[in-house]
Design an enzyme around this catalytic site. Structure first.
Site, PDB file in Angstrom:
ATOM      1  N   HIS A 152       0.860  -1.183   0.000  1.00 28.11           N
ATOM      2  CA  HIS A 152       0.000   0.000   0.000  1.00 28.11           C
ATOM      3  C   HIS A 152       0.893   1.228   0.000  1.00 28.11           C
ATOM      4  O   HIS A 152       1.801   1.338   0.818  1.00 28.11           O
ATOM      5  CB  HIS A 152      -0.885  -0.004   1.254  1.00 28.11           C
ATOM      6  CG  HIS A 152      -1.698   1.241   1.411  1.00 28.11           C
ATOM      7  ND1 HIS A 152      -2.487   1.758   0.395  1.00 28.11           N
ATOM      8  CD2 HIS A 152      -1.851   2.103   2.452  1.00 28.11           C
ATOM      9  CE1 HIS A 152      -3.086   2.863   0.814  1.00 28.11           C
ATOM     10  NE2 HIS A 152      -2.709   3.104   2.060  1.00 28.11           N
ATOM     11  N   HIS A 183       0.919   5.745  -1.116  1.00 30.71           N
ATOM     12  CA  HIS A 183       0.170   6.904  -1.576  1.00 30.71           C
ATOM     13  C   HIS A 183       0.956   7.524  -2.735  1.00 30.71           C
ATOM     14  O   HIS A 183       1.137   8.742  -2.792  1.00 30.71           O
ATOM     15  CB  HIS A 183      -0.049   7.910  -0.446  1.00 30.71           C
ATOM     16  CG  HIS A 183      -1.029   7.448   0.590  1.00 30.71           C
ATOM     17  ND1 HIS A 183      -1.591   8.290   1.508  1.00 30.71           N
ATOM     18  CD2 HIS A 183      -1.559   6.216   0.839  1.00 30.71           C
ATOM     19  CE1 HIS A 183      -2.427   7.597   2.293  1.00 30.71           C
ATOM     20  NE2 HIS A 183      -2.409   6.332   1.911  1.00 30.71           N
ATOM     21  N   ASP A 204       0.197  -4.863 -21.073  1.00 37.17           N
ATOM     22  CA  ASP A 204       1.162  -5.906 -20.693  1.00 37.17           C
ATOM     23  C   ASP A 204       0.840  -6.458 -19.299  1.00 37.17           C
ATOM     24  O   ASP A 204       1.270  -7.556 -18.952  1.00 37.17           O
ATOM     25  CB  ASP A 204       2.585  -5.340 -20.662  1.00 37.17           C
ATOM     26  CG  ASP A 204       3.179  -5.215 -22.052  1.00 37.17           C
ATOM     27  OD1 ASP A 204       2.711  -5.905 -22.971  1.00 37.17           O
ATOM     28  OD2 ASP A 204       4.133  -4.424 -22.203  1.00 37.17           O
ATOM     29  N   HIS A 224      -8.815   7.543  -1.435  1.00 40.89           N
ATOM     30  CA  HIS A 224      -7.684   7.106  -0.629  1.00 40.89           C
ATOM     31  C   HIS A 224      -6.458   6.906  -1.529  1.00 40.89           C
ATOM     32  O   HIS A 224      -5.826   7.917  -1.884  1.00 40.89           O
ATOM     33  CB  HIS A 224      -8.099   5.861   0.169  1.00 40.89           C
ATOM     34  CG  HIS A 224      -7.064   5.387   1.136  1.00 40.89           C
ATOM     35  ND1 HIS A 224      -7.253   4.306   1.953  1.00 40.89           N
ATOM     36  CD2 HIS A 224      -5.811   5.824   1.409  1.00 40.89           C
ATOM     37  CE1 HIS A 224      -6.185   4.120   2.699  1.00 40.89           C
ATOM     38  NE2 HIS A 224      -5.294   5.030   2.381  1.00 40.89           N
ATOM     39  N   TYR A 234       7.503 -13.341 -24.239  1.00 42.77           N
ATOM     40  CA  TYR A 234       8.182 -12.174 -23.686  1.00 42.77           C
ATOM     41  C   TYR A 234       9.172 -12.637 -22.633  1.00 42.77           C
ATOM     42  O   TYR A 234       8.852 -13.474 -21.805  1.00 42.77           O
ATOM     43  CB  TYR A 234       7.139 -11.239 -23.054  1.00 42.77           C
ATOM     44  CG  TYR A 234       7.740 -10.048 -22.351  1.00 42.77           C
ATOM     45  CD1 TYR A 234       7.955  -8.858 -23.031  1.00 42.77           C
ATOM     46  CD2 TYR A 234       8.094 -10.136 -21.016  1.00 42.77           C
ATOM     47  CE1 TYR A 234       8.515  -7.767 -22.382  1.00 42.77           C
ATOM     48  CE2 TYR A 234       8.659  -9.053 -20.365  1.00 42.77           C
ATOM     49  CZ  TYR A 234       8.859  -7.884 -21.040  1.00 42.77           C
ATOM     50  OH  TYR A 234       9.406  -6.809 -20.405  1.00 42.77           O
TER      51      TYR A 234
HETATM   52 ZN   LIG Z   1      -3.294   4.817   3.019  1.00 42.18          ZN
END
Ligand SMILES: [Zn+2]
Length: 232
Positions: A96, A98, A121, A172, A230
């Protein structure tokens, strides 16, 4: 040596890639890495600067969000990670951040349109943006509900978490995952780059068309299909 050392090492390494890849500022962001056999994951401690992290500081948590081992408080997003591991039983790591462009799309509450082959891709569909969370979800068990916001979005759109390994949560920011820490971080970085390219595309041509189906299919198949050619 702790029986969790291998996931603490992998988690530490994956977390340290976030500032290197310019995906985080200060203490933003967190990566976790799971051991399915042990039923636990290692996750970054909350609010500790990246330069002060060590493998031993990674906190061990089970898939219900209980702390199993560690002296520090785990990331404030730990319950979101726990829910995703519990419901999606094939993911091995979660990221996670930002990161700027992906977060901008999340704040704009928009899916990232599939404009080009870089996107194709990695995904054959627009990168989904889950709706912002309801007031009840926010007032309740917020981080836990964030996990369900992600899972519900995939269910409603009939997406496979093994095929689409990234999402934006409206208002978010992005979450990405993969079979291990390296792949999850790779996906988080790809998401940021695709988000940046899509933003620029719309600046240059607000009416830019989506990628043609033939190119979507071609790029996905050559990288992921049964006759993939690939790489080495
Ligand atoms: Zn967050």
């Amino acid at each position: 040596m702790s029986k969790y050392q291998h996931i603490q090492d992998a988690c530490y390494k994956a977390n340290m890639q976030l500032p290197e890849l310019n995906l985080v500022l200060f203490t933003f962001g967190n990566v976790s890495v799971a051991d399915r056999a042990l039923g636990v994951f290692a996750i970054k401690p909350s609010g500790v600067p990246y330069k002060d992290l060590t493998p031993e500081k990674m906190v061990i948590v089970d898939f219900d969000g209980n702390i199993i081992s560690g002296d520090l408080r785990p990331s404030s997003d730990t319950k979101t990670h726990a829910v995703l591991y519990k419901v999606w039983d094939k993911i091995g790591a979660i990221v996670h951040t930002h990161s700027t462009y992906a977060t901008a799309w999340a704040q704009a509450q928009r899916d990232i349109p599939i404009f080009g082959t870089t996107h194709a891709d990695h995904n054959t569909v627009d990168i989904p943006c889950a709706p912002p969370m309801s007031d009840d979800m926010i007032k309740g068990n917020y981080e836990y509900e964030t996990g369900y916001q992600i899972i519900n979005c995939f269910r409603e759109r009939k997406l496979s978490y093994e095929e689409v390994e990234m999402i934006l949560v409206g208002n978010h920011a992005p979450f990405a995952w993969g079979k291990n820490g390296d792949k999850a971080v790779y996906n988080a970085a790809v998401l940021e780059e695709v988000a940046r390219m899509a933003y620029l595309t719309e600046q240059i041509n607000p009416k830019a068309p989506r990628l043609k189906d033939a190119l979507i299919e071609k790029h996905w198949q050559r990288k992921h299909g049964k006759d993939a050619y690939y790489g080495q």
